[in-house]
Write a protein that holds these residues in place. Sequence first.
Motif, PDB file in Angstrom:
ATOM      1  N   ILE A  54       7.761   3.446  -5.657  1.00  0.00           N
ATOM      2  CA  ILE A  54       9.334   3.265  -5.764  1.00  0.00           C
ATOM      3  C   ILE A  54       9.522   1.915  -6.361  1.00  0.00           C
ATOM      4  CG2 ILE A  54       9.267   2.109  -3.477  1.00  0.00           C
ATOM      5  CD1 ILE A  54      12.081   3.277  -2.882  1.00  0.00           C
ATOM      6  N   GLU A  55      10.567   1.904  -7.200  1.00  0.00           N
ATOM      7  CA  GLU A  55      10.837   0.634  -7.856  1.00  0.00           C
ATOM      8  C   GLU A  55      11.524  -0.333  -7.020  1.00  0.00           C
ATOM      9  OE1 GLU A  55      11.111   2.623 -12.366  1.00  0.00           O
ATOM     10  OE2 GLU A  55      12.778   2.997 -10.665  1.00  0.00           O
ATOM     11  N   MET A  79       4.011  -3.238   2.471  1.00  0.00           N
ATOM     12  CA  MET A  79       3.007  -2.638   2.218  1.00  0.00           C
ATOM     13  C   MET A  79       2.453  -2.888   0.764  1.00  0.00           C
ATOM     14  SD  MET A  79       1.123  -0.589   4.389  1.00  0.00           S
ATOM     15  CE  MET A  79       0.406   0.694   3.590  1.00  0.00           C
ATOM     16  N   SER A  80       3.413  -3.261   0.083  1.00  0.00           N
ATOM     17  CA  SER A  80       3.323  -3.568  -1.609  1.00  0.00           C
ATOM     18  C   SER A  80       3.331  -5.043  -1.828  1.00  0.00           C
ATOM     19  CB  SER A  80       4.379  -2.642  -2.541  1.00  0.00           C
ATOM     20  OG  SER A  80       5.494  -2.919  -2.134  1.00  0.00           O
ATOM     21  N   SER A  81       3.386  -5.906  -0.499  1.00  0.00           N
ATOM     22  CA  SER A  81       3.378  -7.280  -0.671  1.00  0.00           C
ATOM     23  C   SER A  81       4.503  -7.731  -1.846  1.00  0.00           C
ATOM     24  CB  SER A  81       2.216  -7.921  -1.442  1.00  0.00           C
ATOM     25  OG  SER A  81       1.123  -7.388  -0.236  1.00  0.00           O
ATOM     26  N   ARG A  82       5.683  -7.313  -1.930  1.00  0.00           N
ATOM     27  CA  ARG A  82       6.921  -7.851  -2.731  1.00  0.00           C
ATOM     28  C   ARG A  82       7.593  -8.902  -2.105  1.00  0.00           C
ATOM     29  NH1 ARG A  82       8.375  -2.157  -5.811  1.00  0.00           N
ATOM     30  NH2 ARG A  82       7.145  -0.722  -4.777  1.00  0.00           N
ATOM     31  N   ARG A 195      -1.031  -4.753  -3.344  1.00  0.00           N
ATOM     32  CA  ARG A 195       0.214  -5.433  -4.014  1.00  0.00           C
ATOM     33  C   ARG A 195       0.777  -4.745  -5.287  1.00  0.00           C
ATOM     34  NH1 ARG A 195       2.346 -10.266  -3.518  1.00  0.00           N
ATOM     35  NH2 ARG A 195       3.277 -11.414  -5.357  1.00  0.00           N
ATOM     36  N   PHE A 196       2.214  -4.765  -5.235  1.00  0.00           N
ATOM     37  CA  PHE A 196       2.632  -4.199  -6.532  1.00  0.00           C
ATOM     38  C   PHE A 196       2.714  -5.136  -7.678  1.00  0.00           C
ATOM     39  CE2 PHE A 196       6.470  -3.094  -8.931  1.00  0.00           C
ATOM     40  CZ  PHE A 196       6.438  -1.587  -9.112  1.00  0.00           C
ATOM     41  N   VAL A 197       2.354  -4.461  -8.805  1.00  0.00           N
ATOM     42  CA  VAL A 197       2.511  -5.232  -9.984  1.00  0.00           C
ATOM     43  C   VAL A 197       3.855  -5.086 -10.778  1.00  0.00           C
ATOM     44  CG1 VAL A 197       1.208  -5.809 -12.247  1.00  0.00           C
ATOM     45  CG2 VAL A 197      -0.120  -5.262 -10.222  1.00  0.00           C
ATOM     46  N   SER A 201      10.703  -5.079 -16.546  1.00  0.00           N
ATOM     47  CA  SER A 201      11.835  -5.015 -16.393  1.00  0.00           C
ATOM     48  C   SER A 201      12.289  -5.387 -14.919  1.00  0.00           C
ATOM     49  CB  SER A 201      12.438  -3.532 -16.585  1.00  0.00           C
ATOM     50  OG  SER A 201      11.571  -2.668 -15.696  1.00  0.00           O
ATOM     51  N   VAL A 202      12.408  -6.719 -14.564  1.00  0.00           N
ATOM     52  CA  VAL A 202      12.617  -7.419 -13.268  1.00  0.00           C
ATOM     53  C   VAL A 202      13.914  -7.230 -12.759  1.00  0.00           C
ATOM     54  CG1 VAL A 202      12.267  -9.573 -12.047  1.00  0.00           C
ATOM     55  CG2 VAL A 202      10.586  -8.745 -13.768  1.00  0.00           C
ATOM     56  N   VAL A 203      14.087  -6.888 -11.802  1.00  0.00           N
ATOM     57  CA  VAL A 203      15.221  -6.647 -10.808  1.00  0.00           C
ATOM     58  C   VAL A 203      15.350  -7.760  -9.864  1.00  0.00           C
ATOM     59  CG1 VAL A 203      16.994  -5.610  -9.157  1.00  0.00           C
ATOM     60  CG2 VAL A 203      15.845  -4.439 -11.209  1.00  0.00           C
TER      61      VAL A 203
END
Length: 309
Positions: A54-55, A79-82, A195-197, A201-203
């Motif tokens: 997911i984005e 879970m993706s350490s965002r 961790r998500f990289v 395209s940063v929101v």
Amino acid sequence: MMMPNDDIELLALTRRYVMPGRPYLKFQGWNLRHLADADLLEFGGSFRKTSQEIEDEGLTRLLAADWRAKITASWMIAMSSRDWFGGLLKHLLWGGQEGRAALGHVFALTSFGRTQDLQCLRDYARRGVELNEWGVSHDWAIAGWKYHQARRIAGSQEAALFKTPGDAWLDSLPSPPEIDLIEFLCGFVERCGLRFVRDGSVVEPLEFFLALSGRARRGAEAWGIVPDEDARQELDRRFLSYPGVADELRAAAPLAVAADSDFRTVLYGLNPAVGEGRWVVSNSRRGIKYEALSDLDSAVELMGEWSHL
């Protein structure tokens, strides 16, 4: 708050990430703790995969929805350490309207473990005391704060930044039973998360969230959201039953969200992680034809054209 049947994009996200397996049921208390280790690892691996798919934009949309979507989104964030979602999670907690979804927000901040996140937990707990609005999420906040306090090295620079003289009231509070749960859940994320990289395209989550207000899209005059899940699942099966559908598109797991009145022209959401676009429009009036598209505006335009065939 927006409900799935209020908005095409939210419904597509909910069908893909919230409804399958109802993960939110595991995130409200001790349910994860009671799983056998093999089941826990199986669930953790599956949830890690979806959390990577997911984005940021999709997570932000889910955080604008009902409590089920919010808890699921908060846990995918953990879970993706965002940790760049910290500002939005704080905004939601301070809004005071989150109910049981606040558990997810508190845990995500706890999982980040940064000084600013833990100070947010402290301030959230203090606010609960001052407003006499104490709930389970405040117990979780105290548990998270105390859990990280115990992990810090006394006298270190990090510990000095973490704790201020005004925090003595927290030390006087007994450790809630949830501290054992928080320790387990943080261990689960460390064990199963990744961790998500971020790409180019940063929101900015809080900015995007605030811009979502009043932007629901339900369809047009000739077509609209399919409100019944059984009908949506039948449309899923029907599309995949066509022998001409490419394998790459099948891998993107099309999920129906909208259709015209006789279900001949259908809009499906795709898994963006597969790289086959985000939407597919199909028409079955004369055989089957379909087109995959990268943006919703183009899909909406095509739905209008094909609905009138």
